[in-house]
Motif scaffolding. Sequence first.
Motif, mmCIF file in Angstrom:
data_model
loop_
_atom_site.group_PDB
_atom_site.id
_atom_site.type_symbol
_atom_site.label_atom_id
_atom_site.label_comp_id
_atom_site.label_asym_id
_atom_site.label_seq_id
_atom_site.Cartn_x
_atom_site.Cartn_y
_atom_site.Cartn_z
ATOM 1 N N ILE A 291 33.198 48.646 48.367
ATOM 2 C CA ILE A 291 33.618 47.347 47.827
ATOM 3 C C ILE A 291 32.617 46.255 48.216
ATOM 4 C CG2 ILE A 291 35.390 45.550 47.987
ATOM 5 C CD1 ILE A 291 37.430 47.876 48.376
ATOM 6 N N GLN A 292 32.218 46.248 49.502
ATOM 7 C CA GLN A 292 31.255 45.247 49.971
ATOM 8 C C GLN A 292 29.893 45.458 49.308
ATOM 9 O OE1 GLN A 292 32.892 42.735 51.184
ATOM 10 N NE2 GLN A 292 31.941 42.569 53.190
ATOM 11 N N ASP A 293 29.486 46.708 49.148
ATOM 12 C CA ASP A 293 28.190 46.975 48.528
ATOM 13 C C ASP A 293 28.172 46.509 47.081
ATOM 14 O OD1 ASP A 293 25.556 48.254 49.027
ATOM 15 O OD2 ASP A 293 26.163 49.525 47.344
ATOM 16 N N SER A 294 29.278 46.710 46.381
ATOM 17 C CA SER A 294 29.374 46.232 45.002
ATOM 18 C C SER A 294 29.222 44.714 44.944
ATOM 19 C CB SER A 294 30.718 46.649 44.389
ATOM 20 O OG SER A 294 30.837 46.166 43.060
ATOM 21 N N PHE A 295 29.869 44.027 45.880
ATOM 22 C CA PHE A 295 29.786 42.561 45.891
ATOM 23 C C PHE A 295 28.358 42.092 46.167
ATOM 24 C CE2 PHE A 295 29.770 38.482 48.024
ATOM 25 C CZ PHE A 295 30.566 37.710 47.207
ATOM 26 N N HIS A 296 27.722 42.690 47.152
ATOM 27 C CA HIS A 296 26.400 42.208 47.566
ATOM 28 C C HIS A 296 25.279 42.636 46.617
ATOM 29 C CE1 HIS A 296 27.650 40.234 51.190
ATOM 30 N NE2 HIS A 296 28.242 41.319 51.649
ATOM 31 N N THR A 297 25.510 43.655 45.805
ATOM 32 C CA THR A 297 24.473 44.086 44.861
ATOM 33 C C THR A 297 24.697 43.547 43.454
ATOM 34 O OG1 THR A 297 25.690 46.153 44.482
ATOM 35 C CG2 THR A 297 23.925 46.188 46.128
ATOM 36 N N THR A 298 25.968 43.283 43.093
ATOM 37 C CA THR A 298 26.257 42.824 41.725
ATOM 38 C C THR A 298 26.939 41.467 41.678
ATOM 39 O OG1 THR A 298 28.474 43.821 41.570
ATOM 40 C CG2 THR A 298 26.589 45.249 41.087
ATOM 41 N N GLY A 299 27.407 40.971 42.839
ATOM 42 C CA GLY A 299 28.145 39.712 42.853
ATOM 43 C C GLY A 299 29.589 39.883 42.438
ATOM 44 N N ASP A 300 30.041 41.122 42.360
ATOM 45 C CA ASP A 300 31.392 41.426 41.889
ATOM 46 C C ASP A 300 31.949 42.584 42.722
ATOM 47 O OD1 ASP A 300 33.367 43.020 40.115
ATOM 48 O OD2 ASP A 300 33.134 41.152 38.989
ATOM 49 N N TYR A 301 33.233 42.485 43.126
ATOM 50 C CA TYR A 301 33.842 43.527 43.953
ATOM 51 C C TYR A 301 34.077 44.836 43.202
ATOM 52 C CZ TYR A 301 34.984 40.370 47.863
ATOM 53 O OH TYR A 301 34.932 39.518 48.937
ATOM 54 N N PHE A 302 34.086 44.804 41.851
ATOM 55 C CA PHE A 302 34.635 45.921 41.100
ATOM 56 C C PHE A 302 33.619 46.708 40.269
ATOM 57 C CE2 PHE A 302 37.587 42.328 41.453
ATOM 58 C CZ PHE A 302 38.545 42.893 42.270
ATOM 59 N N LYS A 303 32.446 46.155 40.010
ATOM 60 C CA LYS A 303 31.510 46.773 39.062
ATOM 61 C C LYS A 303 31.085 48.170 39.472
ATOM 62 C CE LYS A 303 29.545 42.774 36.708
ATOM 63 N NZ LYS A 303 28.308 41.989 36.421
ATOM 64 N N THR A 304 30.772 48.379 40.751
ATOM 65 C CA THR A 304 30.276 49.693 41.174
ATOM 66 C C THR A 304 31.149 50.336 42.253
ATOM 67 O OG1 THR A 304 28.831 48.703 42.870
ATOM 68 C CG2 THR A 304 27.897 49.016 40.673
ATOM 69 N N SER A 305 32.254 49.676 42.624
ATOM 70 C CA SER A 305 33.089 50.210 43.710
ATOM 71 C C SER A 305 34.089 51.251 43.237
ATOM 72 C CB SER A 305 33.849 49.071 44.396
ATOM 73 O OG SER A 305 34.803 48.484 43.513
ATOM 74 N N GLY A 306 34.408 51.233 41.931
ATOM 75 C CA GLY A 306 35.385 52.169 41.402
ATOM 76 C C GLY A 306 36.816 51.687 41.490
ATOM 77 N N PHE A 307 37.019 50.436 41.933
ATOM 78 C CA PHE A 307 38.370 49.897 42.061
ATOM 79 C C PHE A 307 38.715 49.025 40.850
ATOM 80 C CE2 PHE A 307 37.429 51.111 46.370
ATOM 81 C CZ PHE A 307 38.647 51.582 46.829
ATOM 82 N N LYS A 308 39.980 49.049 40.503
ATOM 83 C CA LYS A 308 40.454 48.292 39.355
ATOM 84 C C LYS A 308 40.351 46.802 39.617
ATOM 85 C CE LYS A 308 44.587 47.573 36.492
ATOM 86 N NZ LYS A 308 46.021 47.925 36.311
ATOM 87 N N GLU A 309 39.856 46.075 38.633
ATOM 88 C CA GLU A 309 39.687 44.633 38.787
ATOM 89 C C GLU A 309 41.046 43.932 38.831
ATOM 90 O OE1 GLU A 309 37.215 40.893 36.800
ATOM 91 O OE2 GLU A 309 37.008 42.936 36.006
ATOM 92 N N THR A 310 41.179 42.962 39.726
ATOM 93 C CA THR A 310 42.409 42.180 39.844
ATOM 94 C C THR A 310 42.114 40.717 39.520
ATOM 95 O OG1 THR A 310 42.037 41.732 42.191
ATOM 96 C CG2 THR A 310 43.277 43.708 41.642
ATOM 97 N N LYS A 311 43.157 39.963 39.336
ATOM 98 C CA LYS A 311 42.994 38.543 39.050
ATOM 99 C C LYS A 311 42.495 37.808 40.286
ATOM 100 C CE LYS A 311 46.581 38.324 35.468
ATOM 101 N NZ LYS A 311 47.864 37.690 35.049
ATOM 102 N N SER A 312 41.809 36.717 40.055
ATOM 103 C CA SER A 312 41.314 35.895 41.162
ATOM 104 C C SER A 312 41.850 34.474 41.038
ATOM 105 C CB SER A 312 39.781 35.861 41.164
ATOM 106 O OG SER A 312 39.292 35.167 40.028
#
Length: 389
Positions: A291-312
Amino acid sequence: MSCTTCNNLMSTLKKSRLIHLSIGISFFVSGLLINLLQFCLFVCLRPFNVKLYRKLNYYLCYSLYCQLVFLADWWSNTKLTVYCDGDIFTKDENVLLMMNHTYEIDWLLGWIFCEKRFVLGNCKAFAKKVIRYIPIIGWCWYFAEFVFLERSFEKDKEIIATQLKEAFSYPDPVWLLLNAEGTRFTESKHEASVQFAKERGMTVLKHHLIPRTKGFTASLPTLKKYCHAIYDINLSVKKDDPVPPTIRSLLFGNSVDAYMFVRRIPMKDVPSDENEAAAWLQNLFVEKDKIQDSFHTTGDYFKTSGFKETKSFVQKRRIYPLLNVVGWLLVTVLPLIKFMFTSLIYGNWFSLTIVSILILILYVIMRKSIGMSEIRKASKYGMNNHKKD
């Protein structure tokens, strides 16, 4: 007066050492008064009505903690964007918080989240035993029945169940923080953690330290009795953000832009077997790392982490921390200014000198306290302690 002039004036005030000193004096004096009230309630009320003691202590803890929340919410206009399922905000339950320990103010950003959920006064944590001897925060945590540990498993395993039962005995929901990494993330500690993982054939974590499992598994039987869920929290600040996430940034009025992804995991989904629970915790941190790697590489928690996107949503600030700080400033700083002015007018140089020395001491303590929170001054714990776990 134009908006530009007002903004410039506020910017100047936020950088004023005199204003910082006033905030520091108010925090230290009010903290000692709160400690005194806690002590009186602990001695005179708790033996006869523990439920009422804990109810009143909630508000005393809140009054102390939200002075620091004020620095983030109102003084620096810090922005906290939270990603989570909406049903988290409909549940009144005892919770174990599992958060990465990465930034100097990760605990304060956590408090901001808790303040919006009306549980700030009942926030607790697993903490080093030595902390309870520190005036203000340490004493407050002692009277609030935090879980204090020796950082020696042989000593701690005998008392964890009793302390957890006390911590979750409050009449309102309790949120208990466990920093499973054991210490704050630094590059040197991360290198030691990577080496530890490689030697044991474990998954190497890029953004976390390998979690210590013994404290978690020893706590699990009691947690399953009193705690309803785990809130897994991933806290992040963009690495290229020009404002570092530090107390110093907040004190000088610089807004920190932080992000938080919260997952609710029912406690019943955690294995009861010790070995299975240890493996479950290790896997949780592998997921957190993705989750952290997805955020730091794409700016998004969900793009590469495999977790379902939630509302913010952005955590909106509440008026209570502001009112609390203004009230304490009127009670502590205003009488002090009046006393010093009167002493100066009537030539009471002895009293003026004593008060000036005390103020200087408080200023030094405030500077030291800020310095102690800096990552470069973090403890050495975690450099070679993995082998003990």
